[in-house]
Motif scaffolding. Structure first.
Motif, PDB file in Angstrom:
ATOM      1  N   ILE A 198     -29.323 -47.146  12.766  1.00 57.22           N
ATOM      2  CA  ILE A 198     -29.997 -47.419  14.053  1.00 57.22           C
ATOM      3  C   ILE A 198     -29.801 -46.323  14.886  1.00 57.22           C
ATOM      4  N   VAL A 199     -28.471 -45.605  15.065  1.00 58.02           N
ATOM      5  CA  VAL A 199     -28.573 -44.499  16.309  1.00 58.02           C
ATOM      6  C   VAL A 199     -29.239 -43.371  15.729  1.00 58.02           C
ATOM      7  N   LYS A 209     -36.273 -40.501  16.933  1.00 56.91           N
ATOM      8  CA  LYS A 209     -37.545 -40.769  17.702  1.00 56.91           C
ATOM      9  C   LYS A 209     -37.477 -40.060  18.901  1.00 56.91           C
ATOM     10  N   ARG A 210     -36.228 -40.047  19.651  1.00 58.01           N
ATOM     11  CA  ARG A 210     -36.253 -39.468  20.879  1.00 58.01           C
ATOM     12  C   ARG A 210     -36.540 -38.130  21.009  1.00 58.01           C
ATOM     13  N   GLN A 251     -33.107 -43.690  16.197  1.00 58.27           N
ATOM     14  CA  GLN A 251     -33.372 -43.858  17.690  1.00 58.27           C
ATOM     15  C   GLN A 251     -33.257 -42.412  18.128  1.00 58.27           C
TER      16      GLN A 251
END
Length: 163
Positions: free
Chosen positions: A151-152, A158-159, A155
């Protein structure tokens, strides 16, 4: 006029070959870190049958132990695989293929390390604090590792793409 040998847009003034060499070296460094962790866990696991309490393990604990030993062996093999591939592809001008395959292999090896960590922790908790503690510790660690290893990074990717 831009140089076709230089990778555009990566923020570095390096040729494709230089980028592949750098990427390969970074992957090798990551694999070295993984290898050390797996060796420590595998070494711990391989000493257990020689402990007097090992005879007291129930069928579930023995099964979990053997699963962890197999995971340690398979993860070790995965970590060694890019080196083997490199030996096969050496001097064949296939660095891009090597880096791409090593990247995929390293991701699978990370999964193996995560499962090995979960299994080993579950076994230790099971033996020392009971079945419920072992299952709880394994489940919680699995959730934490999924967050940290899957997940990290998603994310952050994406960021980075938004920014």
């Amino acid at each position: 006029m831009s140089d076709p040998e230089v990778t555009p847009g990566n923020g570095r003034n390096e040729t494709v070959e230089q980028q592949m060499d750098r990427n390969w070296m970074e992957l090798i460094q990551e694999l070295r870190v993984l290898q050390t962790g797996v060796q420590i866990l595998a070494g711990f696991l391989l000493t257990l049958p020689f402990q007097s309490r090992f005879e007291d393990l129930d069928a579930f604990q023995v099964g979990l132990y053997l699963t962890n030993v197999v995971l340690a062996a398979l993860t070790t093999a995965l970590i060694l695989l890019p080196v083997s591939v490199h030996r096969r592809l050496f001097r064949q001008r296939l660095k891009s293929t090597l880096v791409s395959s090593a990247d995929s292999i390293t991701k699978v090896a990370l999964g193996g390390v995560a499962l090995l960590s979960v299994g080993t922790s579950a076994l230790v908790f099971d033996v020392t604090a009971g079945r419920n503690a072992g299952l709880t510790a394994g489940g919680l660690l699995l959730a934490v590792l999924l967050i940290l290893l899957v997940i990290v990074p998603i994310q952050l990717n994406k960021r980075a793409r938004r920014g």
